[in-house]
Design a protein around this motif. Structure first.
Motif, PDB file in Angstrom:
ATOM      1  N   GLN A  77     -32.275 -85.096  78.138  1.00 21.62           N
ATOM      2  CA  GLN A  77     -33.127 -85.235  76.675  1.00 21.62           C
ATOM      3  C   GLN A  77     -33.830 -86.631  76.895  1.00 21.62           C
ATOM      4  O   GLN A  77     -33.220 -87.650  76.611  1.00 21.62           O
ATOM      5  N   ASP A  78     -35.176 -86.530  76.687  1.00 22.39           N
ATOM      6  CA  ASP A  78     -36.020 -87.644  76.899  1.00 22.39           C
ATOM      7  C   ASP A  78     -36.771 -87.504  75.592  1.00 22.39           C
ATOM      8  O   ASP A  78     -37.996 -87.059  75.452  1.00 22.39           O
ATOM      9  N   THR A  79     -36.018 -87.871  74.509  1.00 21.49           N
ATOM     10  CA  THR A  79     -36.855 -87.384  73.094  1.00 21.49           C
ATOM     11  C   THR A  79     -38.231 -88.195  72.890  1.00 21.49           C
ATOM     12  O   THR A  79     -39.125 -87.423  72.000  1.00 21.49           O
ATOM     13  N   ALA A  82     -40.772 -85.515  73.972  1.00 21.95           N
ATOM     14  CA  ALA A  82     -40.834 -84.135  73.358  1.00 21.95           C
ATOM     15  C   ALA A  82     -42.024 -83.503  73.360  1.00 21.95           C
ATOM     16  O   ALA A  82     -42.999 -84.015  72.724  1.00 21.95           O
ATOM     17  N   SER A  83     -41.945 -82.034  73.400  1.00 19.83           N
ATOM     18  CA  SER A  83     -43.309 -81.154  73.170  1.00 19.83           C
ATOM     19  C   SER A  83     -44.327 -81.577  73.814  1.00 19.83           C
ATOM     20  O   SER A  83     -45.447 -81.418  73.348  1.00 19.83           O
ATOM     21  N   LEU A  84     -44.154 -81.727  75.092  1.00 22.87           N
ATOM     22  CA  LEU A  84     -45.402 -82.256  75.914  1.00 22.87           C
ATOM     23  C   LEU A  84     -45.836 -80.998  76.517  1.00 22.87           C
ATOM     24  O   LEU A  84     -45.009 -80.164  77.097  1.00 22.87           O
ATOM     25  N   PRO A  85     -47.215 -80.821  76.564  1.00 17.40           N
ATOM     26  CA  PRO A  85     -47.859 -79.609  77.310  1.00 17.40           C
ATOM     27  C   PRO A  85     -47.582 -79.576  78.523  1.00 17.40           C
ATOM     28  O   PRO A  85     -47.610 -80.901  79.200  1.00 17.40           O
ATOM     29  N   LYS A 114     -48.796 -89.616  72.759  1.00 20.61           N
ATOM     30  CA  LYS A 114     -47.464 -90.533  72.942  1.00 20.61           C
ATOM     31  C   LYS A 114     -47.200 -91.423  73.770  1.00 20.61           C
ATOM     32  O   LYS A 114     -46.095 -91.859  73.964  1.00 20.61           O
ATOM     33  N   ASN A 115     -48.335 -92.236  74.432  1.00 19.42           N
ATOM     34  CA  ASN A 115     -48.199 -93.300  75.275  1.00 19.42           C
ATOM     35  C   ASN A 115     -47.186 -92.902  76.335  1.00 19.42           C
ATOM     36  O   ASN A 115     -46.304 -93.608  77.063  1.00 19.42           O
ATOM     37  N   VAL A 116     -47.280 -91.717  77.040  1.00 26.21           N
ATOM     38  CA  VAL A 116     -46.489 -91.580  78.277  1.00 26.21           C
ATOM     39  C   VAL A 116     -47.005 -92.420  79.322  1.00 26.21           C
ATOM     40  O   VAL A 116     -48.146 -92.729  79.477  1.00 26.21           O
ATOM     41  N   ASP A 127     -39.760 -79.167  76.227  1.00 25.79           N
ATOM     42  CA  ASP A 127     -39.270 -78.620  74.973  1.00 25.79           C
ATOM     43  C   ASP A 127     -39.278 -79.482  73.912  1.00 25.79           C
ATOM     44  O   ASP A 127     -39.434 -80.873  74.048  1.00 25.79           O
ATOM     45  N   THR A 128     -38.604 -78.997  72.861  1.00 27.35           N
ATOM     46  CA  THR A 128     -38.849 -79.966  71.460  1.00 27.35           C
ATOM     47  C   THR A 128     -37.718 -80.831  71.489  1.00 27.35           C
ATOM     48  O   THR A 128     -37.593 -81.810  70.703  1.00 27.35           O
ATOM     49  N   LEU A 129     -36.796 -80.811  72.493  1.00 26.92           N
ATOM     50  CA  LEU A 129     -35.732 -82.303  72.912  1.00 26.92           C
ATOM     51  C   LEU A 129     -36.133 -82.932  74.021  1.00 26.92           C
ATOM     52  O   LEU A 129     -35.269 -83.593  74.248  1.00 26.92           O
ATOM     53  N   GLY A 130     -37.486 -82.737  74.416  1.00 28.56           N
ATOM     54  CA  GLY A 130     -37.699 -83.639  75.651  1.00 28.56           C
ATOM     55  C   GLY A 130     -37.099 -83.251  77.167  1.00 28.56           C
ATOM     56  O   GLY A 130     -37.100 -83.935  78.079  1.00 28.56           O
TER      57      GLY A 130
END
Length: 343
Positions: A77-79, A82-85, A114-116, A127-130
């Motif tokens: 999990q990379d929070t 999270a939720s990246l298209p 999100k400064n990726v 997903d929602t947990l990254g």
């Protein structure tokens, strides 16, 4: 006046010995002949190639993900991410794969918002947990295929043995065995599966046992019908006259003659097991978190369908392709093993 026919015309044609012994068509075994007919079925051949690619990706696909290193599993999990298209390098100007998302009626670059870190790509989103969806989809495909194949093998072993013994022995034994089948089949499959899952601990093994509990009934009935049709044939009666034992007759004579029907039924049972496992996971009776399967991924994506539609789209596409491929291959095998379809 009738026309006379010359005597020389009644002489036999002279044929060279080499030409007389020449075989115009090579001798083929049953499996070789069936394979030639499968190759003529373009849909089955393409489905076989597609299914082979899916199996390879199910085994090695998660290792192709750029976000999973040697110390990261598919459940990492990379929070912050999270939720990246979905975002694929080289597709920056193509919708759905450029990392953009419609938020409040505006097209937003979610990765920039999100400064990726530059050079970070989630090919099928997160997903929602990254967690990386690309890796989890292929890991889930592997789990679904394992469950389906093992359940189909149980179906093969139990159903074939039960059907062959019931059909060959006949009489009172056949009546008792068929009444047992009727009692088992009268109980809905879902009820049996739910009871088994309540008794056993949740996991892959419990789902395999639950599916295998009732899936062999159809195979047993089909094999029994074929054995009833074949057991009065001359080759079986000759084996009985020569003192051949029942197990040898079943294995050496009857089993090869019903192998085509068995293979076709196994090929149809695998997609049914995959769909049933996905259905169980979708209603919350499947694998426990964080284990991924196609059913659990679709269930997770369904919860965020309006916000993150890609989470349910890609596992659903993989599930549909697998089921279509297996069904087309089974159709091709049915035509290949059918004597009426021979050229």
């Amino acid at each position: 006046m009738a026309e006379k026919i010359a005597k020389e015309m009644f002489q036999p044609a002279h044929v060279q010995d080499a030409e007389a012994e020449k075989i115009s068509r090579p001798s083929l075994t049953f499996l070789q002949d069936s394979w030639l007919r499968v190759r003529k079925n373009k849909a089955a051949l393409v489905s076989l190639i597609v299914l082979g690619v899916i199996i390879i990706m199910a085994i090695f696909g998660q290792y192709f993900s750029p976000n999973l290193g040697p110390n990261r599993s598919v459940n990492y999990q990379d929070t912050p991410y999270a939720s990246l298209p979905p975002k694929v390098p080289g597709f920056d100007n193509m919708p759905f794969w450029n990392g953009h998302q419609n938020i409040g009626g505006q097209d937003v670059d979610v990765y920039k918002q999100k400064n990726v870190k530059e050079g970070t790509y989630y090919w099928l989103g997160s997903d929602t947990l990254g967690r990386d969806q690309f890796a989890r989809i292929w890991a889930g495909t592997r789990v679904s295929l394992i469950i389906a194949v093992v359940a189909a093998l149980c179906d093969l072993v139990i159903g074939v043995a039960y059907g062959m013994i019931s059909g060959f022995v006949g009489g009172r034994t056949d009546n008792i065995m068929q009444r047992i089948l009727e009692v088992i089949s009268a109980i809905p499959n879902l009820v049996v599966v739910i009871l088994m899952l309540l008794i056993l601990d949740p996991g892959i093994m419990s789902i395999i046992i639950a599916i295998a509990m009732t899936s062999w009934i159809t195979m047993a009935r089909v094999v029994r019908g074929q054995v009833l049709k074949l057991k009065d044939q001359e080759f079986v009666l000759a084996s009985l006259t020569l003192g051949e034992s029942m197990p040898k007759i079943l294995v050496k004579h009857l089993l090869p003659n019903v192998s085509g029907v068995i293979i076709i039924n196994v090929m149809f049972s695998i997609p049914s097991a995959i769909f049933f496992e996905a259905f169980l996971s979708f209603i919350g009776l499947g694998l426990p978190a964080p284990t991924a399967s196609l059913g659990t991924l679709i269930n997770d994506g369904y919860k965020t369908l309006q916000v993150l539609p890609y989470m349910v789209l890609y596992p659903s596409v993989v599930l549909c392709v697998i089921m279509i491929a297996f069904n087309l291959i089974a159709d091709g095998l049915r035509d290949a093993f059918d004597p009426k379809m021979r050229d």
